[in-house]
Design an enzyme around this catalytic site. Structure first.
Site, PDB file in Angstrom:
ATOM      1  N   GLU A   1       0.876  -1.182   0.000  1.00  0.00           N
ATOM      2  CA  GLU A   1       0.000   0.000   0.000  1.00  0.00           C
ATOM      3  C   GLU A   1       0.908   1.226   0.000  1.00  0.00           C
ATOM      4  O   GLU A   1       1.659   1.462   0.946  1.00  0.00           O
ATOM      5  CB  GLU A   1      -0.914   0.016   1.232  1.00  0.00           C
TER       6      GLU A   1
ATOM      7  N   ARG B   1       1.176  10.178   1.052  1.00  0.00           N
ATOM      8  CA  ARG B   1       1.695  11.120   2.054  1.00  0.00           C
ATOM      9  C   ARG B   1       3.017  11.716   1.610  1.00  0.00           C
ATOM     10  O   ARG B   1       3.572  12.562   2.283  1.00  0.00           O
ATOM     11  CB  ARG B   1       1.889  10.405   3.397  1.00  0.00           C
TER      12      ARG B   1
ATOM     13  N   THR C   1      -4.091   6.466   2.028  1.00  0.00           N
ATOM     14  CA  THR C   1      -4.255   7.864   2.422  1.00  0.00           C
ATOM     15  C   THR C   1      -4.825   8.692   1.260  1.00  0.00           C
ATOM     16  O   THR C   1      -4.408   9.824   1.007  1.00  0.00           O
ATOM     17  CB  THR C   1      -2.918   8.482   2.936  1.00  0.00           C
TER      18      THR C   1
ATOM     19  N   LYS D   1     -11.686  -1.001   6.108  1.00  0.00           N
ATOM     20  CA  LYS D   1     -10.501  -0.884   6.943  1.00  0.00           C
ATOM     21  C   LYS D   1     -10.968  -0.564   8.371  1.00  0.00           C
ATOM     22  O   LYS D   1     -12.005   0.080   8.554  1.00  0.00           O
ATOM     23  CB  LYS D   1      -9.669   0.253   6.331  1.00  0.00           C
TER      24      LYS D   1
HETATM   25  C1  3PG Z   1      -2.319   3.410   7.668  1.00  0.00           C
HETATM   26  O1  3PG Z   1      -2.256   4.322   6.852  1.00  0.00           O
HETATM   27  O2  3PG Z   1      -3.019   2.412   7.501  1.00  0.00           O
HETATM   28  C2  3PG Z   1      -1.562   3.531   8.923  1.00  0.00           C
HETATM   29  O3  3PG Z   1      -0.750   4.668   8.942  1.00  0.00           O
HETATM   30  C3  3PG Z   1      -0.754   2.348   9.275  1.00  0.00           C
HETATM   31  O4  3PG Z   1      -0.594   2.437  10.650  1.00  0.00           O
HETATM   32  P1  3PG Z   1       0.791   2.136  11.342  1.00  0.00           P
HETATM   33  O5  3PG Z   1       1.753   3.198  10.842  1.00  0.00           O
HETATM   34  O6  3PG Z   1       0.535   2.264  12.819  1.00  0.00           O
HETATM   35  O7  3PG Z   1       1.217   0.761  10.931  1.00  0.00           O
END
Ligand code: 3PG
Length: 216
Positions: A46, A50, A74, A134
């Protein structure tokens, strides 16, 4: 470009069980990481929007590793949905629920996985015909216990928990019938990607895939 249909993507995620969530510091970092993932039989990533490299990295990875399943993460707006799918992303991951964005992805026949954390959000997803959502941010929102409580009500819904997942709690989430896969950035954190710590990243991915194989 070969684009799988949403049902096939769900099945692939369910089989792989784990999605590395990454914020890429460069296109090259994406290519290096994609190779490591494929070597570990985990052909999924994924790529979050960002960093400014997301779209170019998705295109480059898709061109070099056609079998790689790329989710765009995101994603906050419709133009990002277009940019991500044009680049080769096959699933759109949204941090929260937004009916307009979900609808936009569905109209494009793109798999979409919106973030949910409350029964009300899951209910809205259910009414939009979604079978997979999710659960984010998982750990600070009640973790596996919260997920169990929600899954008791939404018996047809499958969840992808992300947010605070690591090797210590992965097993607990994956043991839930309602979880189709987990996502997390601990496998390839941004600082390790920036410092090109490929051996350390490969080790993290190796430990996680080993744990999943043992659990199956
Ligand atoms: C996401 O975008 O799904 C999260 O930022 C993942 O979370 P984590 O950084 O705590 O693994």
């Amino acid at each position: 470009m070969n684009v799988r249909n949403p049902r096939d993507i769900e099945a692939m995620l369910e089989r792989l069980k784990l999605v590395p969530v990454v914020s890429l510091p460069s296109v090259q970092a994406g290519l290096e990481l994609a190779e490591i993932l494929i070597d570990h039989n985990l052909p999924v990533i994924e790529v979050t929007f960002r960093t400014p490299y997301a779209a170019d990295a998705i295109s480059a990875m898709k061109e070099k590793f056609n079998e790689l399943l790329i989710l765009a993460g995101t994603v906050l707006a419709k133009d990002q949905v277009d940019i991500a799918s044009d680049a080769g992303a096959e699933c759109i991951v949204i941090p929260g629920f937004h009916a307009g964005l979900v609808d936009y992805c569905q109209a494009k026949n793109l798999m979409v996985c919106p973030g949910t954390v409350t029964p009300s959000e899951v209910l809205q997803c259910y009414h939009m015909g979604l079978k997979t959502v999710k659960f984010f941010p998982a750990e600070v929102s009640g973790g596996a216990a919260m997920l169990k409580a929600m899954a008791a009500v939404f018996t047809d819904m499958k969840f992808m928990p992300t947010g605070g997942i690591n090797l210590n709690n992965l097993r607990e989430y994956l043991s839930l019938d309602s979880v189709f896969c987990c996502g997390g950035s601990w496998l390839a954190p941004e600082d390790m990607l920036q410092q090109e710590k490929w051996d350390a990243i490969a080790q993290r991915i190796g430990l996680a895939t080993k744990q999943i194989d043992q659990q199956l």
